[in-house]
Design a protein around this motif. Structure first.
Motif, PDB file in Angstrom:
ATOM      1  N   LEU A 196       0.856  -1.212  -0.121  1.00 25.04           N
ATOM      2  CA  LEU A 196       0.098   0.063  -0.011  1.00 25.04           C
ATOM      3  C   LEU A 196       0.824   1.313  -0.099  1.00 25.04           C
ATOM      4  O   LEU A 196       0.552   2.381  -0.632  1.00 25.04           O
ATOM      5  CB  LEU A 196      -1.114   0.021   1.202  1.00 25.04           C
ATOM      6  CG  LEU A 196      -2.146  -1.111   1.258  1.00 25.04           C
ATOM      7  CD1 LEU A 196      -2.902  -1.056   2.454  1.00 25.04           C
ATOM      8  CD2 LEU A 196      -3.299  -0.613  -0.088  1.00 25.04           C
ATOM      9  N   GLU A 197       2.046   1.119   0.784  1.00 20.90           N
ATOM     10  CA  GLU A 197       2.803   2.184   0.651  1.00 20.90           C
ATOM     11  C   GLU A 197       3.412   2.551  -0.693  1.00 20.90           C
ATOM     12  O   GLU A 197       3.672   3.731  -1.154  1.00 20.90           O
ATOM     13  CB  GLU A 197       4.034   2.008   1.506  1.00 20.90           C
ATOM     14  CG  GLU A 197       5.028   3.348   1.978  1.00 20.90           C
ATOM     15  CD  GLU A 197       4.214   4.554   2.418  1.00 20.90           C
ATOM     16  OE1 GLU A 197       4.533   5.566   2.213  1.00 20.90           O
ATOM     17  OE2 GLU A 197       3.402   4.282   3.390  1.00 20.90           O
ATOM     18  N   LYS A 198       3.601   1.381  -1.566  1.00 17.40           N
ATOM     19  CA  LYS A 198       4.004   1.731  -2.804  1.00 17.40           C
ATOM     20  C   LYS A 198       3.028   2.206  -3.806  1.00 17.40           C
ATOM     21  O   LYS A 198       3.304   2.955  -4.656  1.00 17.40           O
ATOM     22  CB  LYS A 198       4.408   0.401  -3.403  1.00 17.40           C
ATOM     23  CG  LYS A 198       5.812  -0.397  -3.002  1.00 17.40           C
ATOM     24  CD  LYS A 198       5.929  -1.744  -3.677  1.00 17.40           C
ATOM     25  CE  LYS A 198       7.291  -2.503  -2.806  1.00 17.40           C
ATOM     26  NZ  LYS A 198       7.216  -3.784  -3.345  1.00 17.40           N
ATOM     27  N   VAL A 199       1.988   1.766  -3.596  1.00 17.72           N
ATOM     28  CA  VAL A 199       0.803   2.337  -4.362  1.00 17.72           C
ATOM     29  C   VAL A 199       0.138   3.863  -4.230  1.00 17.72           C
ATOM     30  O   VAL A 199       0.037   4.586  -4.929  1.00 17.72           O
ATOM     31  CB  VAL A 199      -0.445   1.285  -4.318  1.00 17.72           C
ATOM     32  CG1 VAL A 199      -1.537   1.896  -5.074  1.00 17.72           C
ATOM     33  CG2 VAL A 199      -0.104   0.142  -4.894  1.00 17.72           C
ATOM     34  N   PHE A 200       0.420   3.943  -2.826  1.00 20.72           N
ATOM     35  CA  PHE A 200      -0.321   5.240  -2.205  1.00 20.72           C
ATOM     36  C   PHE A 200       1.103   5.781  -1.375  1.00 20.72           C
ATOM     37  O   PHE A 200       1.056   5.726  -0.190  1.00 20.72           O
ATOM     38  CB  PHE A 200      -1.492   5.274  -1.213  1.00 20.72           C
ATOM     39  CG  PHE A 200      -2.628   4.429  -1.942  1.00 20.72           C
ATOM     40  CD1 PHE A 200      -3.174   5.527  -3.058  1.00 20.72           C
ATOM     41  CD2 PHE A 200      -3.316   3.567  -1.688  1.00 20.72           C
ATOM     42  CE1 PHE A 200      -4.648   5.063  -3.585  1.00 20.72           C
ATOM     43  CE2 PHE A 200      -4.400   3.206  -2.291  1.00 20.72           C
ATOM     44  CZ  PHE A 200      -4.916   3.725  -3.594  1.00 20.72           C
ATOM     45  N   PRO A 201       1.838   6.491  -2.016  1.00 23.55           N
ATOM     46  CA  PRO A 201       3.223   7.162  -1.018  1.00 23.55           C
ATOM     47  C   PRO A 201       2.633   8.052  -0.386  1.00 23.55           C
ATOM     48  O   PRO A 201       1.470   8.814  -0.864  1.00 23.55           O
ATOM     49  CB  PRO A 201       4.063   7.486  -2.435  1.00 23.55           C
ATOM     50  CG  PRO A 201       3.526   7.342  -3.391  1.00 23.55           C
ATOM     51  CD  PRO A 201       1.979   6.601  -3.600  1.00 23.55           C
TER      52      PRO A 201
END
Length: 119
Positions: free
Chosen positions: A32-37
């Motif tokens: 999720l951190e990759k998709v929504f930085p």
């Protein structure tokens, strides 16, 4: 195997499951951190809310329309044609339910068929 050893095995498997779930949670957090930085998270979430809201509204409206039409057909239109089919316990059949109209249309035929079945 005694009862205590079975409990030990179950506890060990539950611990393994807990570790697996913790690892999976960490993996999801990374993805999720990759998709929504963090820098653009608010902007992306707002965009997806704006994109998804019309579809959500359409889905709720279609669901309400379906409920209203089915209720109207069941209660308004159904009463004109006799309403909900009345059921009764079938005589000689151990409490099975049958439509009342089947029995009332030909009671003697019903009992002939019942005795022909050997009941």
């Amino acid at each position: 195997m005694g009862g205590e050893s079975i409990m030990n095995v179950v506890m060990e498997k539950l611990k393994e499951l807990l570790v697996l779930l913790v690892n999976f949670g960490g993996f999801l957090e990374e993805e999720l951190e990759k998709v929504f930085p963090a820098a653009s998270r608010e902007e992306k979430v707002r965009h997806w809310i704006q994109v998804g809201t019309p579809f959500l509204i359409l889905g709720v409206a279609l669901l309400l329309l379906y409920c209203c039409v089915s209720c109207c057909c069941r209660y308004c239109c159904g009463r004109r044609s006799g309403g909900v089919m009345k059921m009764m316990k079938a005589p000689g059949r151990g409490g099975h339910l049958i439509p009342r109209t089947v029995f009332e249309s030909d009671p003697s035929g019903y009992f002939r068929a019942l005795h022909a079945d050997g009941r």
